[in-house]
Design a protein around this motif. Structure first.
Motif, short mmCIF file in Angstrom:
data_model
loop_
_atom_site.label_atom_id
_atom_site.label_comp_id
_atom_site.label_asym_id
_atom_site.label_seq_id
_atom_site.Cartn_x
_atom_site.Cartn_y
_atom_site.Cartn_z
N SER A 134 0.84 -1.20 0.00
CA SER A 134 0.00 0.00 0.00
C SER A 134 0.87 1.24 0.00
CB SER A 134 -0.92 -0.01 1.23
OG SER A 134 -0.15 0.09 2.42
N ARG A 135 0.23 2.39 -0.22
CA ARG A 135 0.97 3.65 -0.24
C ARG A 135 1.63 3.93 1.10
NH1 ARG A 135 -1.51 9.61 -1.91
NH2 ARG A 135 0.46 10.77 -1.68
N GLY A 136 0.88 3.71 2.19
CA GLY A 136 1.45 3.93 3.52
C GLY A 136 2.60 2.98 3.80
N GLY A 137 2.46 1.72 3.32
CA GLY A 137 3.54 0.76 3.53
C GLY A 137 4.81 1.15 2.79
N ILE A 138 4.65 1.65 1.57
CA ILE A 138 5.82 2.08 0.79
C ILE A 138 6.51 3.25 1.48
CG2 ILE A 138 6.56 3.10 -1.40
CD1 ILE A 138 4.33 1.52 -2.75
N LEU A 139 5.72 4.21 1.98
CA LEU A 139 6.31 5.34 2.70
C LEU A 139 7.03 4.87 3.97
CD1 LEU A 139 3.46 8.00 2.35
CD2 LEU A 139 5.63 7.90 1.10
N THR A 140 6.45 3.87 4.63
CA THR A 140 7.08 3.33 5.84
C THR A 140 8.43 2.69 5.52
OG1 THR A 140 4.92 2.93 6.85
CG2 THR A 140 6.80 1.73 7.76
N VAL A 141 8.47 1.93 4.41
CA VAL A 141 9.73 1.29 4.01
C VAL A 141 10.79 2.34 3.67
CG1 VAL A 141 10.81 -0.14 2.22
CG2 VAL A 141 8.62 -0.82 3.21
N VAL A 142 10.38 3.39 2.95
CA VAL A 142 11.33 4.46 2.61
C VAL A 142 11.84 5.15 3.86
CG1 VAL A 142 11.57 6.67 1.43
CG2 VAL A 142 10.34 4.82 0.31
N ALA A 143 10.93 5.45 4.80
CA ALA A 143 11.33 6.10 6.05
C ALA A 143 12.28 5.21 6.85
CB ALA A 143 10.10 6.45 6.88
N ALA A 144 11.98 3.90 6.88
CA ALA A 144 12.85 2.98 7.61
C ALA A 144 14.23 2.91 6.97
CB ALA A 144 12.22 1.59 7.66
N GLY A 145 14.27 2.94 5.63
CA GLY A 145 15.56 2.93 4.94
C GLY A 145 16.38 4.18 5.24
N LEU A 146 15.74 5.34 5.22
CA LEU A 146 16.44 6.59 5.55
C LEU A 146 16.92 6.59 7.00
CD1 LEU A 146 14.11 9.18 3.74
CD2 LEU A 146 16.35 8.33 2.98
N LEU A 147 16.09 6.06 7.91
CA LEU A 147 16.48 5.98 9.31
C LEU A 147 17.69 5.07 9.49
CD1 LEU A 147 15.93 6.70 12.27
CD2 LEU A 147 14.35 4.77 12.36
N LEU A 148 17.69 3.96 8.75
CA LEU A 148 18.82 3.03 8.85
C LEU A 148 20.11 3.68 8.33
CD1 LEU A 148 19.57 0.16 9.65
CD2 LEU A 148 19.08 -0.55 7.31
N ILE A 149 20.00 4.46 7.27
CA ILE A 149 21.17 5.18 6.75
C ILE A 149 21.67 6.18 7.78
CG2 ILE A 149 21.94 6.81 4.99
CD1 ILE A 149 20.05 5.44 3.03
N ALA A 150 20.74 6.89 8.43
CA ALA A 150 21.14 7.86 9.46
C ALA A 150 21.83 7.17 10.62
CB ALA A 150 19.90 8.62 9.95
N VAL A 151 21.31 6.00 11.02
CA VAL A 151 21.95 5.24 12.11
C VAL A 151 23.35 4.83 11.72
CG1 VAL A 151 21.86 3.06 13.39
CG2 VAL A 151 19.79 4.43 13.10
N PHE A 152 23.52 4.42 10.47
CA PHE A 152 24.85 4.01 10.00
C PHE A 152 25.82 5.18 10.00
CE2 PHE A 152 27.86 3.56 6.47
CZ PHE A 152 28.51 2.41 6.86
N LEU A 153 25.36 6.36 9.58
CA LEU A 153 26.24 7.52 9.48
C LEU A 153 26.57 8.11 10.85
CD1 LEU A 153 24.71 9.35 6.38
CD2 LEU A 153 26.77 7.93 6.47
N LEU A 154 25.67 7.98 11.81
CA LEU A 154 25.89 8.57 13.13
C LEU A 154 26.76 7.61 13.95
CD1 LEU A 154 25.18 11.08 14.73
CD2 LEU A 154 23.17 9.90 15.62
N ASP A 155 28.04 7.61 13.65
CA ASP A 155 28.99 6.69 14.26
C ASP A 155 29.65 7.36 15.47
OD1 ASP A 155 30.83 4.81 14.92
OD2 ASP A 155 31.99 4.92 13.07
N PRO A 156 29.48 6.84 16.68
CA PRO A 156 30.12 7.45 17.86
C PRO A 156 31.64 7.48 17.77
CG PRO A 156 28.41 5.89 18.51
CD PRO A 156 28.61 5.71 17.04
#
Length: 203
Positions: A164-186
């Motif tokens: 669904s449209r909401g599911g696709i947006l959720t997947v995109v948001a989760a992907g962006l969040l995962l990229i942010a987690v990867f980049l935010l390296d302590p």
């Protein structure tokens, strides 16, 4: 060689102080552990998906989402059924198979209650859902069919939501969040902060 007693420089205490100031604080240490867990789980999920896709492709297994309750309780609504295409001659009464509907189109997954040989290796299958009181209104002439192998309950509901449209947006948001987690390296943050501290002290 001459030495100026007024300009004696001792680096060791200063470096120790720098290391103390450059150590990670408690929030960053906690975030480091959380980040490691998130990335590990994401990597494990990715490996599982790749392996499942590769095995399914190699052995000819096909996943299908069950959207009706005609096979309950054996196969609940919202399950993902995995089938493997086999010749009709290898089927037997009692097998659960997935075949195409002859007139209305689409697929149906029901149990074989009767089968008769036809022409050129084909068979006439009479199918019935476990939850239905009567067999399907028409028979199915097939030379091959997808035979049921196993199913995963409720996984189909997740697949339908993700389409669904909401599911696709959720997947995109989760992907962006995962990229942010990867980049935010302590560790990287710690290195940059220690380098800035050394630069100020040297100045």
């Amino acid at each position: 060689m001459k030495h100026d007693p007024g300009r004696v420089r001792v680096d060791t205490p200063r470096r120790s102080a720098e290391e103390g100031r450059g150590s990670l604080s408690l929030p960053w240490r906690v975030w480091s552990v959380v980040r490691s867990v998130i990335l590990t789980l994401a990597a494990a999920l990715g490996v599982v998906c790749l392996v499942a896709f590769g095995v399914s492709f190699l052995v000819g297994v096909r996943p299908l989402v069950v959207i009706s309750g005609s096979m309950e309780p054996a196969i609940p609504t919202g399950s993902v059924v995995f089938t493997r295409t086999v010749p009709a001659a290898e089927l037997a009464v009692g097998d659960v198979v997935t075949v195409e509907r002859p007139r209305v189109g689409g697929l149906v997954t029901h149990r074989i209650v009767a089968m008769e040989p036809g022409d050129s290796g084909s068979y006439e299958l009479t199918l019935q859902g476990d939850a239905n009181r009567t067999p399907d209104s028409s028979t199915y002439t097939v030379s091959e069919a997808g035979r049921y192998m196993w199913h995963v309950p409720y996984l189909g509901n997740v697949a339908l939501v993700l389409q669904s449209r909401g599911g696709i947006l959720t997947v995109v948001a989760a992907g962006l969040l995962l990229i942010a987690v990867f980049l935010l390296d302590p560790a990287s943050f710690h290195h940059r902060r220690a380098r800035r501290t050394r630069s100020r002290d040297d100045t």
